[in-house]
Design a protein around this motif. Structure first.
Motif, PDB file in Angstrom:
ATOM      1  N   LEU A  25      81.520  74.658 128.803  1.00 49.01           N
ATOM      2  CA  LEU A  25      82.399  75.462 129.651  1.00 49.01           C
ATOM      3  C   LEU A  25      83.710  75.777 128.940  1.00 49.01           C
ATOM      4  O   LEU A  25      84.378  76.754 129.281  1.00 49.01           O
ATOM      5  CB  LEU A  25      82.687  74.724 130.967  1.00 49.01           C
ATOM      6  N   ARG A  26      84.086  74.968 127.963  1.00 49.37           N
ATOM      7  CA  ARG A  26      85.339  75.166 127.234  1.00 49.37           C
ATOM      8  C   ARG A  26      85.141  75.955 125.945  1.00 49.37           C
ATOM      9  O   ARG A  26      86.108  76.189 125.224  1.00 49.37           O
ATOM     10  CB  ARG A  26      85.981  73.807 126.915  1.00 49.37           C
ATOM     11  N   PHE A  27      83.909  76.339 125.645  1.00 45.89           N
ATOM     12  CA  PHE A  27      83.609  77.048 124.399  1.00 45.89           C
ATOM     13  C   PHE A  27      83.617  78.549 124.668  1.00 45.89           C
ATOM     14  O   PHE A  27      82.671  79.085 125.236  1.00 45.89           O
ATOM     15  CB  PHE A  27      82.254  76.596 123.860  1.00 45.89           C
ATOM     16  N   PRO A  28      84.652  79.278 124.275  1.00 47.27           N
ATOM     17  CA  PRO A  28      84.762  80.693 124.624  1.00 47.27           C
ATOM     18  C   PRO A  28      84.031  81.594 123.645  1.00 47.27           C
ATOM     19  O   PRO A  28      83.698  81.203 122.512  1.00 47.27           O
ATOM     20  CB  PRO A  28      86.279  80.943 124.573  1.00 47.27           C
ATOM     21  N   ILE A  29      83.794  82.816 124.061  1.00 45.02           N
ATOM     22  CA  ILE A  29      83.159  83.808 123.214  1.00 45.02           C
ATOM     23  C   ILE A  29      84.055  84.168 122.033  1.00 45.02           C
ATOM     24  O   ILE A  29      83.574  84.589 120.974  1.00 45.02           O
ATOM     25  CB  ILE A  29      82.816  85.075 124.038  1.00 45.02           C
ATOM     26  N   SER A  30      85.351  83.951 122.168  1.00 45.75           N
ATOM     27  CA  SER A  30      86.281  84.258 121.075  1.00 45.75           C
ATOM     28  C   SER A  30      86.101  83.333 119.882  1.00 45.75           C
ATOM     29  O   SER A  30      86.711  83.571 118.828  1.00 45.75           O
ATOM     30  CB  SER A  30      87.726  84.167 121.576  1.00 45.75           C
ATOM     31  N   VAL A  73      85.507  90.700 127.303  1.00 50.66           N
ATOM     32  CA  VAL A  73      84.329  91.527 127.041  1.00 50.66           C
ATOM     33  C   VAL A  73      84.357  92.108 125.632  1.00 50.66           C
ATOM     34  O   VAL A  73      83.310  92.358 125.022  1.00 50.66           O
ATOM     35  CB  VAL A  73      84.229  92.649 128.099  1.00 50.66           C
ATOM     36  N   ASN A  74      85.544  92.299 125.058  1.00 49.53           N
ATOM     37  CA  ASN A  74      85.632  92.858 123.707  1.00 49.53           C
ATOM     38  C   ASN A  74      85.067  91.913 122.657  1.00 49.53           C
ATOM     39  O   ASN A  74      84.573  92.361 121.612  1.00 49.53           O
ATOM     40  CB  ASN A  74      87.096  93.176 123.377  1.00 49.53           C
ATOM     41  N   CYS A 100      74.946  99.608 123.183  1.00 52.44           N
ATOM     42  CA  CYS A 100      74.861  99.334 124.622  1.00 52.44           C
ATOM     43  C   CYS A 100      76.200  98.883 125.184  1.00 52.44           C
ATOM     44  O   CYS A 100      76.615  99.319 126.271  1.00 52.44           O
ATOM     45  CB  CYS A 100      73.793  98.275 124.878  1.00 52.44           C
ATOM     46  N   LEU A 101      76.894  98.029 124.454  1.00 50.21           N
ATOM     47  CA  LEU A 101      78.215  97.588 124.907  1.00 50.21           C
ATOM     48  C   LEU A 101      79.206  98.748 124.938  1.00 50.21           C
ATOM     49  O   LEU A 101      80.042  98.844 125.851  1.00 50.21           O
ATOM     50  CB  LEU A 101      78.729  96.477 123.997  1.00 50.21           C
ATOM     51  N   SER A 108      92.881  93.279 121.422  1.00 55.96           N
ATOM     52  CA  SER A 108      91.493  92.862 121.203  1.00 55.96           C
ATOM     53  C   SER A 108      90.509  94.007 121.412  1.00 55.96           C
ATOM     54  O   SER A 108      89.346  93.902 120.989  1.00 55.96           O
ATOM     55  CB  SER A 108      91.133  91.699 122.128  1.00 55.96           C
ATOM     56  N   ASN A 109      90.931  95.113 122.016  1.00 53.84           N
ATOM     57  CA  ASN A 109      90.060  96.271 122.154  1.00 53.84           C
ATOM     58  C   ASN A 109      89.659  96.859 120.809  1.00 53.84           C
ATOM     59  O   ASN A 109      88.686  97.613 120.721  1.00 53.84           O
ATOM     60  CB  ASN A 109      90.732  97.362 122.996  1.00 53.84           C
TER      61      ASN A 109
END
Length: 496
Positions: free
Chosen positions: A141-146, A219-220, A259-260, A283-284
């Motif tokens: 839960l603490r591991f972000p996509i970033s 989402v970026n 797709c993204l 981040s965009n």
């Protein structure tokens, strides 16, 4: 006879206790039925009926279920299996299910209402998290996509050292291809580790991944895994790659990016709550860089039309994003110090654009030099502000230094191959040295904070906002609410 009478009275008392519960208690009758006659302690062991919540806790066991709303099955699969075994688990256990905010993704307005800061990472004072803030959450839960930003930094270094070894203008450095092989192997290992960990998060905590995907800023970073794959294709050592990689690899990596983009760019144009003027953030640039890196990789594989298509799409949206960000941030707030490195993403888009165009056109012409000089100006304008980037704690945002500086170093090598003189060759050494030094320092710092201090991954507050606004309670009340059912039962017993 007296002893028999006493024994008879004891049996009657025992029977009166066993039948004191009515069949359908309610209201005052239920309260009267639950009260037992007081007994003298000298008579022996006393029996008290336990509250319903205590009996429920005993049936539920001691497993912590506060994080169940974020799990993939939200506990439903476990309950179904328990029902099949004849042990139903319909009771609410663990104190964590007072609401099911984790089972539904908050609307975009909730992210702006509950979070603050340009990256929407900080919980507002008026809000309260649906997960305990004073405890450490499960690692996934603490591991972000970033976290894929680390993969971007390391894999881009493999491309840099490959070009230093192959570039004629940098031949005097005598860079061995072994450096490229070592960095590319390390990139493969790092990407595999991060991908496996995040894939485990997708499998076990899919609700948390959904919240990251619907986060206006997070989402970026879903572009990062596929951009990393393109970097690995571009940085593959010549000793391992037998000719060009198959074109199918390019299509596999670019399909998710397309797709993204269809989703994200459509939201930017269509307006609404996710319009660009509202969600614009440094981040965009990750959503833009994917086009230029894809165009560069496609042109390197011998393709013509597809790289031009992605380059055109990236250029059109970069111009709009650049103007939007250059005026002011949409939140009209100053960036927190921890997020200042993200500004270097301004350099990444222009650097990759010039290299991509040079590869598509076949030469580093004037059209390629325009974005290169833009990148140089942005790089210098950020670097001279030393006070802007010091005096803050280490975080994953620091990895935003590595990828843009490496991309600019690669563009400088391309420029020095066309304009070869002592100045351009010195710029190659200078900027490449800065990029390599940043990666080394950040790698050591990341390992130190991850394994020694163990503070690299704090609780990921943005995924734990409530669907509806809830008033901010005092710390004492929040602590009491997080206490399990056993503590509540103790308080009820003390009141009696």
């Amino acid at each position: 006879m007296a002893q028999k009478e006493v024994a008879g009275r004891g049996e009657q008392a025992a029977l009166s206790v066993s039948i004191s519960m009515p069949s359908s208690p309610s209201g005052a009758a239920f309260s009267a039925a639950m009260k037992l006659p007081e007994q003298d302690p000298k008579q022996g062991k006393s029996f008290r009926s336990q509250p319903v919540t205590a009996r429920a806790a005993e049936q539920c066991g001691h497993r912590d279920k506060r994080f169940d709303p974020f799990k993939t099955w939200s506990g439903r699969l476990e309950r179904q299996l328990s029902n099949l075994r004849g042990k139903p688990q319909d009771l609410d256990c663990g104190g964590g299910g007072e609401d099911q905010d984790g089972e539904a993704v908050p609307a975009v307005d909730r992210y702006f209402d509950a979070l603050e800061g340009p990256e929407l990472e900080t919980l507002r004072v008026s809000e309260v998290s649906i997960l305990p803030e004073d405890e450490t959450w499960p690692f996934l839960l603490r591991f972000p996509i970033s976290s894929f930003g680390i993969c971007l930094g390391v894999s881009s270094q493999a491309i840099l050292w490959k070009m230093l070894a192959d570039s004629p203008s940098a031949g005097y450095l005598h860079v061995t291809p072994i450096v490229n092989l070592a960095l590319w192997s390390a990139s493969i290992a790092m990407t595999a580790i991060v991908s496996c960990i995040y894939l485990a998060k997708v499998v076990l905590y899919f609700e948390a991944v959904r919240r990251e995907y619907h986060h206006p800023v997070r989402v970026n970073f879903f572009f990062a895994p596929w951009i990393t794959g393109l970097f690995l294709v571009l940085g593959a050592p010549d000793s391992l790659a037998a000719g060009r990689p198959p074109v199918a690899v390019w299509f596999v990596l670019m399909a998710p990016i397309l797709c993204l983009e269809l989703k994200l760019y459509g939201q930017w144009m269509s307006g609404g709550q996710r319009r660009l003027s509202k969600v614009a953030n440094p981040s965009n640039h990750l959503a833009i860089v994917g086009n230029f890196v894809g165009a560069l990789a496609g042109a390197s594989l011998g393709m013509e039309e597809a790289p031009m298509f992605f380059f055109a799409v990236g250029l059109a949206h970069y111009l709009v994003l650049f103007v939007t960000l250059y005026q002011r941030l949409p939140t009209n707030e100053t960036l927190p110090k921890e997020l200042h490195p993200v500004f270097f993403l301004f350099v990444a888009a222009t650097s990759t654009a010039c290299v991509a165009w040079a590869r598509i056109n076949g030469e580093f012409d004037y059209a390629a030099r325009i974005p290169y000089f833009m990148a140089m100006f942005l790089y210098v304008s950020l670097a001279v502000r030393i006070n802007f980037f010091r005096g803050f704690r280490f975080s994953l945002a620091w990895w935003a230094y590595t990828f843009p500086t490496t991309a600019f170093s690669i563009a400088t090598i391309k420029y020095s191959m066309v304009v070869t003189n002592p100045l351009t060759q010195s710029l190659v050494v200078f900027f490449s040295g800065i990029s390599a030094f940043a990666v080394c320092v950040l790698s050591i710092s990341t390992i130190f904070h991850a394994f020694i201090l163990r503070d690299l991954f704090p609780n990921d507050i943005p995924i734990a906002i409530a669907n509806k606004r809830r008033p901010k309670l005092s710390k004492f009340i929040v602590h009491l609410r997080s206490i399990g059912s056993d503590t509540k039962d103790t308080e009820q017993a003390l009141e009696v």
